[in-house]
Design a protein around this motif. Sequence first.
Motif, mmCIF file in Angstrom:
data_model
loop_
_atom_site.group_PDB
_atom_site.id
_atom_site.type_symbol
_atom_site.label_atom_id
_atom_site.label_comp_id
_atom_site.label_asym_id
_atom_site.label_seq_id
_atom_site.Cartn_x
_atom_site.Cartn_y
_atom_site.Cartn_z
ATOM 1 N N TYR B 318 0.841 -1.209 0.000
ATOM 2 C CA TYR B 318 0.000 0.000 0.000
ATOM 3 C C TYR B 318 0.873 1.255 0.000
ATOM 4 C CZ TYR B 318 -3.092 -3.686 1.540
ATOM 5 O OH TYR B 318 -3.759 -4.859 1.642
ATOM 6 N N ALA B 319 1.895 1.209 0.860
ATOM 7 C CA ALA B 319 2.792 2.359 0.924
ATOM 8 C C ALA B 319 3.465 2.588 -0.427
ATOM 9 C CB ALA B 319 3.834 2.130 2.012
ATOM 10 N N ILE B 347 -9.798 -1.573 -3.209
ATOM 11 C CA ILE B 347 -10.096 -2.878 -3.804
ATOM 12 C C ILE B 347 -8.963 -3.856 -3.519
ATOM 13 C CG2 ILE B 347 -10.506 -4.104 -5.975
ATOM 14 C CD1 ILE B 347 -11.921 -1.616 -6.971
ATOM 15 N N GLY B 348 -7.746 -3.314 -3.536
ATOM 16 C CA GLY B 348 -6.590 -4.156 -3.197
ATOM 17 C C GLY B 348 -6.719 -4.725 -1.794
ATOM 18 N N LEU B 349 -7.091 -3.849 -0.868
ATOM 19 C CA LEU B 349 -7.253 -4.300 0.519
ATOM 20 C C LEU B 349 -8.344 -5.368 0.600
ATOM 21 C CD1 LEU B 349 -6.624 -3.911 3.596
ATOM 22 C CD2 LEU B 349 -8.578 -2.360 3.637
ATOM 23 N N GLY B 377 -2.835 -7.198 10.336
ATOM 24 C CA GLY B 377 -1.603 -6.568 9.881
ATOM 25 C C GLY B 377 -1.839 -5.723 8.643
ATOM 26 N N LEU B 378 -2.560 -6.277 7.669
ATOM 27 C CA LEU B 378 -2.810 -5.548 6.419
ATOM 28 C C LEU B 378 -3.722 -4.355 6.657
ATOM 29 C CD1 LEU B 378 -3.209 -8.432 3.841
ATOM 30 C CD2 LEU B 378 -1.272 -6.906 4.213
ATOM 31 N N LEU B 379 -4.772 -4.585 7.453
ATOM 32 C CA LEU B 379 -5.734 -3.518 7.698
ATOM 33 C C LEU B 379 -5.056 -2.322 8.358
ATOM 34 C CD1 LEU B 379 -8.758 -2.870 7.469
ATOM 35 C CD2 LEU B 379 -9.011 -3.655 9.823
ATOM 36 N N VAL B 380 -4.241 -2.601 9.377
ATOM 37 C CA VAL B 380 -3.592 -1.511 10.098
ATOM 38 C C VAL B 380 -2.545 -0.831 9.215
ATOM 39 C CG1 VAL B 380 -2.182 -0.908 12.100
ATOM 40 C CG2 VAL B 380 -4.114 -2.466 12.356
ATOM 41 N N ALA B 381 -1.814 -1.629 8.429
ATOM 42 C CA ALA B 381 -0.844 -1.022 7.510
ATOM 43 C C ALA B 381 -1.582 -0.129 6.516
ATOM 44 C CB ALA B 381 -0.073 -2.115 6.773
ATOM 45 N N TRP B 382 -2.701 -0.621 6.048
ATOM 46 C CA TRP B 382 -3.510 0.155 5.083
ATOM 47 C C TRP B 382 -4.007 1.445 5.725
ATOM 48 C CZ3 TRP B 382 -8.550 1.888 4.334
ATOM 49 C CH2 TRP B 382 -8.919 2.156 2.995
ATOM 50 N N LEU B 383 -4.527 1.324 6.955
ATOM 51 C CA LEU B 383 -5.032 2.503 7.655
ATOM 52 C C LEU B 383 -3.912 3.504 7.892
ATOM 53 C CD1 LEU B 383 -7.499 0.888 10.229
ATOM 54 C CD2 LEU B 383 -8.063 2.442 8.342
ATOM 55 N N THR B 384 -2.744 2.992 8.201
ATOM 56 C CA THR B 384 -1.606 3.887 8.424
ATOM 57 C C THR B 384 -1.325 4.683 7.154
ATOM 58 O OG1 THR B 384 -0.708 2.217 9.900
ATOM 59 C CG2 THR B 384 0.770 3.981 9.242
ATOM 60 N N VAL B 385 -1.328 3.979 6.032
ATOM 61 C CA VAL B 385 -1.071 4.654 4.763
ATOM 62 C C VAL B 385 -2.143 5.701 4.499
ATOM 63 C CG1 VAL B 385 -1.016 4.320 2.261
ATOM 64 C CG2 VAL B 385 0.179 2.723 3.759
ATOM 65 N N ILE B 725 7.731 -2.624 -7.512
ATOM 66 C CA ILE B 725 8.382 -2.580 -6.197
ATOM 67 C C ILE B 725 7.624 -3.446 -5.198
ATOM 68 C CG2 ILE B 725 8.969 -1.074 -4.264
ATOM 69 C CD1 ILE B 725 9.812 0.981 -6.249
ATOM 70 N N SER B 726 6.275 -3.350 -5.220
ATOM 71 C CA SER B 726 5.530 -4.162 -4.257
ATOM 72 C C SER B 726 5.673 -5.639 -4.590
ATOM 73 C CB SER B 726 4.069 -3.722 -4.204
ATOM 74 O OG SER B 726 3.379 -4.202 -5.316
ATOM 75 N N ALA B 727 5.703 -5.974 -5.884
ATOM 76 C CA ALA B 727 5.874 -7.379 -6.244
ATOM 77 C C ALA B 727 7.238 -7.884 -5.807
ATOM 78 C CB ALA B 727 5.715 -7.559 -7.747
#
Lengths: 195, 774
Positions: B318-319, B347-349, B377-385, B725-727
């Motif tokens: 996400y970042a 949609i990614g999330l 982990g994903l949700l919080v990382a997403w929310l942080t972003v 980069i994410s891949a």
Amino acid sequence: MRLKLTLLTLLWFGICQAQTEDELNQISAHLSQATITQGAFQQQKQLKFLRNPLNSNGTFVYHQSKGVIWKTLSPVPSTVIINDNRLLTDQGEQAVPAAFGKVFQALLGNNLNFLTEGFTIAVSHHDAVWQLQLEPKEPLLKKLFLHIKLSGDQELRQMELEEFNGNQTQIHFEHITHPSELASEQEVDFARLSP
Amino acid sequence: MRGYHPKFTAWLWLVGMILIAVLGYRALSKDWLETSFLALLPTSEQNPEIAAIVQQRDQVLNRKLIWLIGAGDSTSAIRLAEQLKQTLTQSALFSNLTLQIPQQKYIDQYQQLFPLRYQLLTNETVATLNIDPKQFIQQNLQMLYSPIGQLQAANLEHDPLLLFSRYFNAAHPLKFNVEQGVVMVQDAGRYWALLLSDLENNDLQLDKLEYLQTLVENAKAHIQELHGELLVTGVPLFTAHGSQSAKQEISIIGFGSSAGIILLLLVTFRSIRPLLLSFLAIGSGMFAALVLTILFFGKIHILTLVFGASLIGVADDYAQHYLCDSYGVKNWNAEKGLRFILPGLFIGLLSNLLSYAGLGLSPFLGLQQMALFSAIGLLVAWLTVVLVFPLLLTGFSFEHVPGILKLTRHWEHSWPLWLFKNRRKLSLSLILFVTGGLWQLTPQDDVRLLQSVSPELMAVTEKIRSLLPVSPEQQFFLVSGQDQEAWHQNEQSLTQQLNALKAQSALGHYEAISDFWPSLKQQQANYQLLKDALYDSGLTEKYMLNLGFAHNAIQTELQVFKTAEHQTLDLNTWLEGSDESKQQLWLGCEHGQCRSIVSLIGIKDLSSVSALAKLPGVTWIDQVDQFSQLFKRYRIRASGLLLSAFCLAFLGLSLKFGWRNAVIITSVPLASLAVTLAALGWSGQLFSLFNLFALLLVLGIGIDYAIFFFIAEDRRASTSLGVTISALTTLLAFGLLALSSTQIVQAFGVTVGCGIITALLVSPLIGLKHLHQS
């Protein structure tokens, strides 16, 4: 106390080490060493609570690598076949401690050095005639046997076992020969030991 | 985005994180790490009573360690064993260390049974007496005159018929050589002293397990120095090995992905800010995941953490997408960027969460934990972003041309054109590759794949098994009956069959208490049998007379027999006097069911042993097989899950973008799934339930990449940079999982890695229309 001792006999404890090897080596030097030893035996078991001794006789065969066949012929015929880890009787396979088979083989195979592992040994000998008195070192075995006496010349001729409770067993060995090959029926008996 | 205030959302985030930190402080101050691999297995599918019995048995077995100390002679072996015992005692890890077996105690215990010798007949004795009592007398004489009689003669005075000798021998079928009270076994050239130990706690924490391992290693080295040899085995050592390799993997994966991300970000952005921001997103996500997973499950399993370490690569996505969005846009600002990227991120999330939720639907605690851990982990990382980045990215600009852009440019531009040009040849080879691979795909459902097993430890265990054929197999029989009599009868019909199998060498040994404790009814029947066959018939008297017993000794024996008529021995009294291994076989009577275990040693022919479960009141328990069956069922179920997740995603995308576009978007994950499965088939890699869960992730990631390209339109350059980069970071994380020594973890890594590469190669084909136009 009596009962405990009998149970101890049933458990039959193993043997451990001792050091008097030098004297034994001298005797061993006289003893005939052969792959096969066979002969006859006369056994007399004197049990304190029985009026008459239990007498029996039969034949035995020792083979260095195969084990021992012990055939009682009279008064009740029976066969026991033993090697390092198995024991067969007429009533099928029985579990016995390894030490039992080993001591048996050590005696019949004139392999006296093996006995140093379990007993304190007193030795006396005149010329070719020798006598050993074995006393068990293991405390639990001590409660069972006072001693075992062995005597012989080039061969083991007699064995005497004195138990703590007064019972006594004597075995005489006779007609000892060292054939170079096993008889076919002996081969068949030993074959029963191989799994 | 009216009413949107970056400062407000950042504060919101901060409050949330503080809350999690407070919760985390409490959660992490307790014992929170689970290392036992049994904890990963589901219990819910079993009858709860049986599950409880199995668990109880496992707990007993799981504490045991067997040590064999070898030396050239028995005295040295015992001396070394005594030293070892001292060291182990000092370690305070063990509740029980047995070197000298308490022989006297056993003897005293058995002495209590002596008066009951007329009731405690062995099955063989009963059979002989039923057929021909004279044969029984004959056997006695054979024994007395044979060399083995030496062992029996002393008993003759008090037990003229040798009944108790027979009973005692049957109860101790395996006799060991005992020296100085120590059990000794022997093989070519070595004497081995046996030391048995029970760990104090059957659920050892990681530090204790490591301590145990060091203890074992040091002892091995020490004994080797003194020319001895040490063999040790036990479930705790397997657990310790598994945990240790898991721990190593966590650090390899964690370190590897972090290092990779740092390098990539520095090279790409040439600035420290994106790096710090990425780590803020990943760190917050991982920390929240850890805390909330522990709060929810009570403990977190070490394998979850191995898996969780790979999440670094996903949480970073996400970042990256956000940061890369700033590339190539004049006058980029954080708020505008977010507005553009948010639908894609959202949609990614969703697709990521959807795929991880699939893991949660399995019955495996481990996978449920992984699902929750990853989702949080994903949700919080997403929310942080989404909540914090807009504020922290104020004034951020990204206008230099990063080196990696050459690569991504080629990848998003030339590569899809080349693919398009050669589409006929490529499709044909793709079809051949996929069909050929799927043809070769063979599933494996063995539960043992869960644990990483050291071959060295397996070899030692095998050696100990051959020296000391006493350890029970993990399979066993459960025998029940509505009362003790019924249970006894059921167990006896089972042991009858087991004896037959023993005679055919299909089975080494078995242990069943009904062989040594006749039921109350049977005890009376035994007495009656002796009375009819030997005493009333005058055979006993005649036999004793012939042997030379005194007249009064004979009268005494007859009298003793007479007074023993109404004696009985109940099961509990018998159990009190027997050894631990027999006591553990009796499970007691509850709710009108009496139960026992019949344990098996040395099964050679599994199918004929397990077939005995058809007998009344007999249940065959085979945990490994049961779990493997469960794996299989869930593999099939997970295939359905994958299919429905795919359909669900398709439906969602159709609603948002129309069905034609949905077909285009989903073709990326579809191709990734097909190629990955085919690759597994071609390479002969493990294909199990766990690969299917990995494929769920591939589905999510594939959709993710496809959507970013789908909405990129004229911003393909920045999109391709973000996706690459994410891949790369994801690939790094999961690729490192492929190094795992735990087979399932490795399979997971290989599967996801393969899927990502395919998605990466296929996704630039999306939006080809724009490519042609530009």
